[in-house]
Design a protein around this motif. Structure first.
Motif, PDB file in Angstrom:
ATOM      1  N   THR A 146     -21.375 -31.661  28.422  1.00 55.60           N
ATOM      2  CA  THR A 146     -22.791 -31.924  28.116  1.00 55.60           C
ATOM      3  C   THR A 146     -23.714 -30.753  28.408  1.00 55.60           C
ATOM      4  O   THR A 146     -24.840 -30.729  27.937  1.00 55.60           O
ATOM      5  N   GLY A 147     -23.266 -29.804  29.212  1.00 48.27           N
ATOM      6  CA  GLY A 147     -24.124 -28.682  29.589  1.00 48.27           C
ATOM      7  C   GLY A 147     -25.058 -28.987  30.744  1.00 48.27           C
ATOM      8  O   GLY A 147     -25.934 -28.186  31.068  1.00 48.27           O
ATOM      9  N   THR A 148     -24.898 -30.140  31.389  1.00 50.95           N
ATOM     10  CA  THR A 148     -25.720 -30.475  32.556  1.00 50.95           C
ATOM     11  C   THR A 148     -25.481 -29.432  33.649  1.00 50.95           C
ATOM     12  O   THR A 148     -24.336 -29.083  33.931  1.00 50.95           O
ATOM     13  N   PRO A 149     -26.551 -28.913  34.268  1.00 48.74           N
ATOM     14  CA  PRO A 149     -26.362 -27.891  35.313  1.00 48.74           C
ATOM     15  C   PRO A 149     -25.587 -28.425  36.512  1.00 48.74           C
ATOM     16  O   PRO A 149     -25.612 -29.621  36.807  1.00 48.74           O
ATOM     17  N   THR A 150     -24.889 -27.533  37.194  1.00 53.47           N
ATOM     18  CA  THR A 150     -24.165 -27.910  38.403  1.00 53.47           C
ATOM     19  C   THR A 150     -25.165 -28.243  39.507  1.00 53.47           C
ATOM     20  O   THR A 150     -26.350 -27.918  39.418  1.00 53.47           O
ATOM     21  N   ILE A 151     -24.678 -28.891  40.541  1.00 51.96           N
ATOM     22  CA  ILE A 151     -25.524 -29.331  41.649  1.00 51.96           C
ATOM     23  C   ILE A 151     -25.356 -28.377  42.821  1.00 51.96           C
ATOM     24  O   ILE A 151     -24.233 -28.044  43.206  1.00 51.96           O
ATOM     25  N   ARG A 152     -26.464 -27.966  43.379  1.00 48.71           N
ATOM     26  CA  ARG A 152     -26.427 -27.064  44.530  1.00 48.71           C
ATOM     27  C   ARG A 152     -26.317 -27.859  45.826  1.00 48.71           C
ATOM     28  O   ARG A 152     -26.749 -28.995  45.900  1.00 48.71           O
ATOM     29  N   GLY A 153     -25.743 -27.226  46.840  1.00 48.29           N
ATOM     30  CA  GLY A 153     -25.716 -27.827  48.166  1.00 48.29           C
ATOM     31  C   GLY A 153     -24.610 -28.832  48.399  1.00 48.29           C
ATOM     32  O   GLY A 153     -24.637 -29.555  49.389  1.00 48.29           O
ATOM     33  N   VAL A 154     -23.634 -28.897  47.485  1.00 49.31           N
ATOM     34  CA  VAL A 154     -22.514 -29.822  47.670  1.00 49.31           C
ATOM     35  C   VAL A 154     -21.230 -29.016  47.878  1.00 49.31           C
ATOM     36  O   VAL A 154     -21.098 -27.895  47.388  1.00 49.31           O
ATOM     37  N   ALA A 155     -20.285 -29.607  48.603  1.00 48.25           N
ATOM     38  CA  ALA A 155     -19.027 -28.915  48.886  1.00 48.25           C
ATOM     39  C   ALA A 155     -18.165 -28.779  47.633  1.00 48.25           C
ATOM     40  O   ALA A 155     -17.364 -27.855  47.519  1.00 48.25           O
ATOM     41  N   ARG A 156     -18.338 -29.706  46.694  1.00 55.08           N
ATOM     42  CA  ARG A 156     -17.577 -29.703  45.449  1.00 55.08           C
ATOM     43  C   ARG A 156     -18.395 -30.415  44.391  1.00 55.08           C
ATOM     44  O   ARG A 156     -19.106 -31.373  44.686  1.00 55.08           O
ATOM     45  N   GLN A 157     -18.319 -29.954  43.167  1.00 54.76           N
ATOM     46  CA  GLN A 157     -19.091 -30.560  42.091  1.00 54.76           C
ATOM     47  C   GLN A 157     -18.599 -31.982  41.807  1.00 54.76           C
ATOM     48  O   GLN A 157     -17.397 -32.254  41.871  1.00 54.76           O
ATOM     49  N   PRO A 158     -19.522 -32.901  41.491  1.00 58.17           N
ATOM     50  CA  PRO A 158     -19.107 -34.274  41.178  1.00 58.17           C
ATOM     51  C   PRO A 158     -18.351 -34.328  39.861  1.00 58.17           C
ATOM     52  O   PRO A 158     -18.446 -33.422  39.032  1.00 58.17           O
ATOM     53  N   GLU A 159     -17.593 -35.401  39.660  1.00 60.38           N
ATOM     54  CA  GLU A 159     -16.768 -35.547  38.464  1.00 60.38           C
ATOM     55  C   GLU A 159     -16.682 -37.014  38.060  1.00 60.38           C
ATOM     56  O   GLU A 159     -17.030 -37.893  38.853  1.00 60.38           O
ATOM     57  N   TYR A 160     -16.243 -37.262  36.848  1.00 62.16           N
ATOM     58  CA  TYR A 160     -16.157 -38.645  36.354  1.00 62.16           C
ATOM     59  C   TYR A 160     -14.918 -38.851  35.496  1.00 62.16           C
ATOM     60  O   TYR A 160     -14.335 -37.917  34.966  1.00 62.16           O
ATOM     61  N   LEU A 161     -14.533 -40.113  35.386  1.00 70.26           N
ATOM     62  CA  LEU A 161     -13.462 -40.571  34.503  1.00 70.26           C
ATOM     63  C   LEU A 161     -14.020 -41.673  33.616  1.00 70.26           C
ATOM     64  O   LEU A 161     -14.856 -42.459  34.061  1.00 70.26           O
ATOM     65  N   MET A 162     -13.558 -41.747  32.369  1.00 66.34           N
ATOM     66  CA  MET A 162     -13.980 -42.794  31.446  1.00 66.34           C
ATOM     67  C   MET A 162     -12.765 -43.619  31.046  1.00 66.34           C
ATOM     68  O   MET A 162     -11.727 -43.062  30.701  1.00 66.34           O
ATOM     69  N   GLU A 163     -12.902 -44.934  31.106  1.00 68.97           N
ATOM     70  CA  GLU A 163     -11.802 -45.825  30.706  1.00 68.97           C
ATOM     71  C   GLU A 163     -12.259 -46.678  29.523  1.00 68.97           C
ATOM     72  O   GLU A 163     -13.327 -47.280  29.567  1.00 68.97           O
ATOM     73  N   TYR A 164     -11.421 -46.737  28.507  1.00 71.61           N
ATOM     74  CA  TYR A 164     -11.681 -47.578  27.338  1.00 71.61           C
ATOM     75  C   TYR A 164     -11.094 -48.950  27.618  1.00 71.61           C
ATOM     76  O   TYR A 164      -9.884 -49.103  27.759  1.00 71.61           O
ATOM     77  N   LEU A 165     -11.953 -49.964  27.713  1.00 67.30           N
ATOM     78  CA  LEU A 165     -11.509 -51.328  27.992  1.00 67.30           C
ATOM     79  C   LEU A 165     -11.819 -52.196  26.782  1.00 67.30           C
ATOM     80  O   LEU A 165     -12.921 -52.149  26.245  1.00 67.30           O
ATOM     81  N   ALA A 166     -10.877 -52.994  26.358  1.00 70.28           N
ATOM     82  CA  ALA A 166     -11.101 -53.908  25.236  1.00 70.28           C
ATOM     83  C   ALA A 166     -10.536 -55.267  25.614  1.00 70.28           C
ATOM     84  O   ALA A 166      -9.338 -55.402  25.850  1.00 70.28           O
ATOM     85  N   ARG A 167     -11.405 -56.250  25.709  1.00 75.05           N
ATOM     86  CA  ARG A 167     -10.969 -57.621  25.993  1.00 75.05           C
ATOM     87  C   ARG A 167     -11.458 -58.488  24.841  1.00 75.05           C
ATOM     88  O   ARG A 167     -12.640 -58.777  24.733  1.00 75.05           O
TER      89      ARG A 167
END
Length: 199
Positions: A146-167
């Protein structure tokens, strides 16, 4: 002499109490930093799901392009989602989730957002530095697509996972994000359910 001893004990107690209060405050601040970082990654995951770019096109400031992964076809099963979470996109059959059990040793059918160590989670190594790294598996560091800037002051950059759910007829994306504080041992995990395919 007795008076001096009483003053010394009182001063020691005051110093210890002040040190303890400072430690509690520092821990609370670090938790807030990690929570806000996780929330930022959660929103970045939602922006990632809404990306509609021409194949091979990279969003301004992003490292990697989603290309033909967007838009996700509605109801027909999305491309590029798999059980090894290619580029942060996970998909498992419902039976996998139904029999998932964290308490078994080793765990039965580990979900991607579980802790990596001994639990089988799909968190990445957080090293997507250039276009050569774009074929990764596991979690997506903030801003990768997405090009979102990184976050300052953290030990490691945050991250995410996406799950496709179909019920049944309901298609939902579950986004799980984790953020870190100034101390790498401070970690917060948050989740949201997102429906980008509403008719």
């Amino acid at each position: 002499m007795l008076f001096l001893l009483i003053i010394t004990i009182a001063a020691s107690f005051g110093i210890r109490r002040a040190t303890l209060s400072e430690g509690i405050t520092r821990n609370q601040l670090d938790y807030e930093i990690s929570r806000q970082a996780a929330e930022a990654a959660l929103r970045d995951g939602e922006r990632d799901l809404l990306l509609v770019l021409a194949s091979g096109t990279t969003a301004p400031g992003a490292i990697c392009a989603r290309g033909d992964e967007r838009p996700i076809p509605e109801r027909t099963g999305p491309p590029h989602f798999g059980d090894d979470c290619p580029r942060g996109q996970c998909r498992f059959p419902l039976a996998y989730y139904d029999t998932s059990n964290y308490t078994n040793a080793p765990p039965t059918n580990p979900q991607p957002w579980w802790p990596t160590t001994n639990k089988g989670g799909q968190w990445g190594d957080n090293t997507v530095d250039d276009a050569a790294d774009c074929a990764f598996k596991g979690a997506v560091p903030i801003g990768t697509f997405t090009g979102t800037p990184t976050i300052r002051g953290v030990a490691r950059q945050p991250e995410y996972l996406m799950e496709y759910l179909a019920r049944g007829d309901d298609v939902v994306m579950r986004i799980t994000a984790r953020g870190f504080g100034a101390d790498i041992r401070t970690e917060t995990v948050v989740q949201s359910y997102f429906r980008p395919f509403l008719k």
